[in-house]
Scaffold this active site. Structure first.
Site, PDB file in Angstrom:
ATOM      1  N   ASP A   9       0.846  -1.203   0.000  1.00 17.89           N
ATOM      2  CA  ASP A   9       0.000   0.000   0.000  1.00 17.89           C
ATOM      3  C   ASP A   9       0.879   1.251   0.000  1.00 17.89           C
ATOM      4  OD1 ASP A   9       0.935  -0.536   2.607  1.00 17.89           O
ATOM      5  OD2 ASP A   9      -0.826   0.348   3.561  1.00 17.89           O
ATOM      6  N   HIS A 241       9.787  -0.327   8.449  1.00 14.30           N
ATOM      7  CA  HIS A 241       8.956  -1.517   8.687  1.00 14.30           C
ATOM      8  C   HIS A 241       8.982  -2.502   7.514  1.00 14.30           C
ATOM      9  CE1 HIS A 241       7.047   0.476  12.126  1.00 14.30           C
ATOM     10  NE2 HIS A 241       6.780   1.519  11.361  1.00 14.30           N
TER      11      HIS A 241
HETATM   12  C1  BDR Z   1       2.922  -0.501   8.672  1.00 16.05           C
HETATM   13  O1  BDR Z   1       1.862   0.440   8.491  1.00 16.05           O
HETATM   14  C2  BDR Z   1       2.141   1.302   7.422  1.00 16.05           C
HETATM   15  O2  BDR Z   1       2.035   2.622   7.841  1.00 16.05           O
HETATM   16  C3  BDR Z   1       3.541   1.009   6.959  1.00 16.05           C
HETATM   17  O3  BDR Z   1       3.646   1.089   5.550  1.00 16.05           O
HETATM   18  C4  BDR Z   1       3.821  -0.385   7.450  1.00 16.05           C
HETATM   19  O4  BDR Z   1       3.457  -1.363   6.497  1.00 16.05           O
HETATM   20  C5  BDR Z   1       3.615  -0.222   9.987  1.00 16.05           C
HETATM   21  O5  BDR Z   1       2.724  -0.381  11.053  1.00 16.05           O
HETATM   22 CA    CA Z   2       2.917  -0.762   4.183  1.00 16.19          CA
END
Ligand code: BDR
Ligand code: CA
Length: 316
Positions: A9, A241
């Site tokens: 995303d 992340h």
């Molecule tokens: C996840 O949430 C999104 O904001 C980031 O892309 C990552 O996949 C981290 O909690």
């Molecule tokens: Ca993400």
């Protein structure tokens, strides 16, 4: 070669992970599937096409889910303060990108590609798990045909990031995540336990951009407001992340893991909480019996992960 479908995303940290998957010499990125999350699916799909075009990524893009798997679930808002209104840190992105989409919806693309490559596909999923859950519902047999599913999501022994107990990707569609975690396939869960301690500083990224090509410079530009957002938690840097999940594909030795059944709380004050029952514990009467044992990351060699990201992004 690791054949990867990247379910994403985009999303600032999604973008870095995409460039990693595209550039790593042992990874064959064979598809990008999009999902709502950091922005609407229209926006995340446009962003995926934009990055595909800017970075010359040959993999096709298939558009996925716009809402949760359970349509009765109330919609949650897009986290514009994290990834910007446009999902890419509010850098200039054209409204539309003149590139074709794969004609299939994301979950169909996943099913067809898995069936065409039995035992080979590694699904790297770093957004809501909705496309994966849909694929499983439509064709449950794919569970035995996928090599593994590496997800960024959840938190086990640390707090959440969108509620005291929940992480964004899981909280955004808990029912889908529970379907994915309890299906008879191998899931590797890369959650906040390891991603929240893997932070890249603004200067580290800036030095990469100075040495790197236009792709790394674009990544640096789109990451600036995300780094500003992280001020409350990181000293002038950002949590990478989604890149942690991508790194696991080629360097699992950089992670410490436990095994156990994983469930997701659906509803109530702990909505979206991920829970693991380690394989070496029993809780009679054991409702967890019969659930597949999954792999949960509990430790990470963050410095080495960052070095591998840097080395890979600077490889052209
Ligand atoms: C996840 O949430 C999104 O904001 C980031 O892309 C990552 O996949 C981290 O909690
Ligand atoms: Ca993400």
């Amino acid at each position: 070669m690791h054949k990867v479908i990247y379910d994403t995303d985009p999303g600032v940290d999604d973008a870095m992970a995409l460039l990693f998957l595209h550039r790593h010499p042992e990874i064959d990125l064979i598809g990008i599937t999009t999902v709502f999350g950091n922005a609407s699916v229209e926006t995340t799909t446009r962003n995926a096409l934009f990055l595909k075009r800017e970075w010359n990524i040959p993999a096709p893009v298939a558009k996925g889910a716009s809402v949760t798997i359970d349509p009765s679930r109330a919609e949650r808002e897009w986290p514009a303060m994290v990834h910007g209104e446009n999902g890419l840190g509010d850098i200039e992105v054209p409204k539309t990108i003149d590139l074709p989409l794969d004609p299939r919806p994301a979950h169909r693309f996943i099913i067809d590609t898995v069936r065409a490559n039995p035992g080979e596909i590694r699904l790297v999923a770093v957004g809501r798990m909705t496309n994966l859950a849909r694929a499983l519902k439509e064709d449950p047999e794919i569970a035995s045909l996928v090599k593994d599913v590496v997800i960024m999501g959840g938190n086990f022994y640390v707090p959440g990031n969108v509620s005291p107990v929940a992480e964004a990707n899981i909280h955004g569609d808990p029912e889908a995540a529970d379907i994915v975690m309890t299906a008879p396939w191998k899931v590797v869960v890369i959650g906040l336990d390891v991603t929240s301690i893997t932070t890249m500083s603004r200067s580290y990224l800036g030095e990469m951009a100075a040495r790197g090509d236009g792709a790394v410079k674009l990544l640096d530009a789109l990451s600036q407001s995300y780094i500003d957002f992280y001020r409350h938690a990181v000293e002038d840097g950002m949590m990478v992340h989604d890149s942690c999940a991508s790194v696991y594909v080629v360097a699992p030795e950089l992670f410490t893991t436990i095994t156990g059944a994983v469930r997701v709380v659906c509803g109530g004050i702990a909505d979206g909480q991920t829970v693991v029952k380690p394989d070496n514990r029993r809780f009679p009467p054991d409702d967890w019996d019969g659930l597949p044992s999954q792999i949960v990351a509990t430790g990470i060699e963050s410095e080495k992960v960052l070095e591998l990201i840097r080395e890979t992004l600077l490889t052209i």
